[in-house]
Design an enzyme around this catalytic site. Structure first.
Site, mmCIF file in Angstrom:
data_model
loop_
_atom_site.group_PDB
_atom_site.id
_atom_site.type_symbol
_atom_site.label_atom_id
_atom_site.label_comp_id
_atom_site.label_asym_id
_atom_site.label_seq_id
_atom_site.Cartn_x
_atom_site.Cartn_y
_atom_site.Cartn_z
ATOM 1 N N HIS A 75 0.845 -1.200 0.000
ATOM 2 C CA HIS A 75 0.000 0.000 0.000
ATOM 3 C C HIS A 75 0.881 1.250 0.000
ATOM 4 C CE1 HIS A 75 0.538 0.905 4.336
ATOM 5 N NE2 HIS A 75 0.430 -0.397 4.548
ATOM 6 N N ASP A 77 -0.149 4.392 0.913
ATOM 7 C CA ASP A 77 -0.474 5.428 1.909
ATOM 8 C C ASP A 77 0.204 5.129 3.242
ATOM 9 O OD1 ASP A 77 -2.272 3.171 2.118
ATOM 10 O OD2 ASP A 77 -3.561 4.350 3.434
ATOM 11 N N ASP A 122 6.464 0.663 6.940
ATOM 12 C CA ASP A 122 5.054 0.373 6.618
ATOM 13 C C ASP A 122 4.575 1.332 5.539
ATOM 14 O OD1 ASP A 122 2.456 -0.503 6.718
ATOM 15 O OD2 ASP A 122 1.977 0.417 8.627
ATOM 16 N N GLU A 154 -5.097 1.956 2.298
ATOM 17 C CA GLU A 154 -5.079 0.716 3.092
ATOM 18 C C GLU A 154 -5.266 1.047 4.562
ATOM 19 O OE1 GLU A 154 -3.411 -2.501 5.612
ATOM 20 O OE2 GLU A 154 -2.782 -0.416 5.516
ATOM 21 N N GLU A 155 -4.558 2.082 5.007
ATOM 22 C CA GLU A 155 -4.527 2.396 6.439
ATOM 23 C C GLU A 155 -5.901 2.788 6.974
ATOM 24 O OE1 GLU A 155 -2.199 1.744 8.360
ATOM 25 O OE2 GLU A 155 -0.283 1.855 7.315
ATOM 26 N N GLU A 182 3.840 -6.328 4.002
ATOM 27 C CA GLU A 182 3.729 -5.637 5.293
ATOM 28 C C GLU A 182 4.861 -6.120 6.204
ATOM 29 O OE1 GLU A 182 1.662 -3.325 6.405
ATOM 30 O OE2 GLU A 182 -0.146 -3.411 5.163
ATOM 31 N N HIS A 375 3.957 3.076 12.423
ATOM 32 C CA HIS A 375 3.008 4.022 13.055
ATOM 33 C C HIS A 375 3.626 4.759 14.245
ATOM 34 C CE1 HIS A 375 -0.797 1.763 11.360
ATOM 35 N NE2 HIS A 375 0.234 1.668 10.553
#
Ligand SMILES: [Zn+2]
Length: 403
Positions: A75, A77, A122, A154-155, A182, A375
């Protein structure tokens, strides 16, 4: 001798990290970059867009004319960094040694130099390494194609990849396997829980708080539903068959936000709350939500006896299905072979894997870096992890079969 990450892959990872693709923003800068990178190799890309065309997925096939093969999925984003305490600019893509020296500070936290920045783990590095090695896939003698699938949003709930999968089907592409990059510290992961999130709006009937019998208290009705969610959570913990391997080996439910009321002496008309289920791959989140809906229907019937204008409405925030692959799947064995890992793992976070699996594509999750760094402030991925990922991709280019 250990593989050293190619300068080209590192440079690409830094380039992607420097692009601000927080989910709330457009990802088209990154998609255009990837498309033109592939164009220079003579590879066309299929783009599928969101409704207002501010975001796109990219799907490309390396090995045109070969049977559909293995998807490398990532992903584009990232989560935001508002309010986080970073010691480097999240968009700087700084490479530096871990200040603590040679000791590791957790799983996947190898010593040596690290790439710092939002999305470093990520999961922009995986995308970058796939792009940097695209020419190897093109030159590959493998009897199957490699596909790149880069998604948006995705997030926020795996929204983009649904369009990507629909577009892939429309194009008649039926890949044999999917690898989602991931961060798993390059250990193949074969299961995760689902994430189902809902918002509930309760509309009551307001009144002076001395006249409660003529009112419907929205907060009190909402609280009964909150209690239902809590009761369900306790039921999962008490009764659900355990799924070994997860840190929390049963499904969970929790309320994350609650808003309602305007003053102490006004019976509140409105209350809103949000809650989620994280269901085991062996559980059924939709059946969980149905229990809440059934309870709400009973409450609503009682509320409407007081006032016909009252009611309870639900909105789906996201429904990311759980994922359950198998150690016996060819794609799992392929990922084990390419990563040099004999074991498999489970992960605690949601990914797009369940959606690829639902589309009939055997899937595994395996990528560089650790979710414990994702994150977070000062998100990073070690260059050692990136080198391992590059070995994995070179191995895929040299593979003669899946499994
Ligand atoms: Zn991710």
């Amino acid at each position: 001798m250990a593989h050293v990450l190619s300068p080209r892959a590192l440079e690409l990872a830094q380039t992607l990290v420097r692009m601000n693709t927080v989910s709330a923003r457009s990802n088209l800068e990154l998609i255009d970059f990837a498309r033109s990178h592939l164009e220079k190799l003579g590879v066309p890309s299929r783009l599928s867009y969101n409704a207002d065309k501010t975001k796109a997925n990219l799907f490309a096939t390396l090995g045109e004319g070969k049977p559909a093969g293995v998807i490398l999925s990532g992903h584009t984003d990232t989560v935001p960094w508002d309010g986080q305490d970073w010691s480097v600019d999240p968009l700087s893509a700084t490479v530096q040694d871990w200040p603590g020296g040679g000791e590791s500070d957790g799983p996947g936290a190898d010593s040596g130099p690290r790439l710092y920045g939002r999305g470093a783990a990520d999961m922009k590095s995986f995308i970058a390494i796939a792009l940097a090695n695209a020419h190897h896939f093109l030159e590959s003698d493998a009897p199957f194609a490699v596909h790149l699938a880069f998604s948006y949003d995705e997030e926020t709930g795996c929204f983009g990849v649904r369009e990507l999968i629909a577009d892939m089907r429309e194009a008649g592409v039926k890949p044999m396997a999917c690898i989602i990059g991931e961060p798993t510290s390059m250990v193949p992961a074969i299961a995760h829980k689902g994430v189902y999130r809902y918002q509930c709006c309760v509309r009551g009937k307001e009144a002076h708080s001395s006249l409660t019998p003529q009112s419907v208290n929205a907060i009190e009705m909402a609280a009964r539903l909150v209690g239902k969610v809590r009761d369900m959570a306790e039921g999962f913990e008490r009764d659900e068959p355990r799924f070994d391997g997860f840190a929390v080996p049963f499904s969970t439910a929790s309320v994350g936000q609650f808003h309602g009321g305007i003053a102490d002496n006004v019976v509140p008309r409105d209350a809103v709350f949000r809650y989620e289920f994280r269901d085991l791959p062996t559980a059924d989140a939709r059946a969980m939500q149905q229990q809440v809906l059934d309870h709400a229907a009973q409450l609503q019937a009682a509320m409407r006896k007081v006032s016909a204008d009252t009611g309870i409405d639900f909105e789906t925030i996201c429904e990311v299905p759980s994922f359950l692959g198998s150690a016996g799947d060819a794609v799992t064995r392929l990922a084990q072979r390419l990563s040099g890992q004999s074991r498999t793992t489970l992960v605690a976070f949601g990914t797009e894997a369940g959606l690829f699996k639902q589309a009939g594509i055997p899937t595994v999750v395996c990528g560089p870096g650790s979710i414990t760094q994702a994150h977070q402030p000062d998100e990073y991925v070690s260059l050692d992890q990136l080198a391992r990922c590059e070995v994995f991709m070179r191995g895929l280019a040299a593979a003669r079969s899946i499994g």
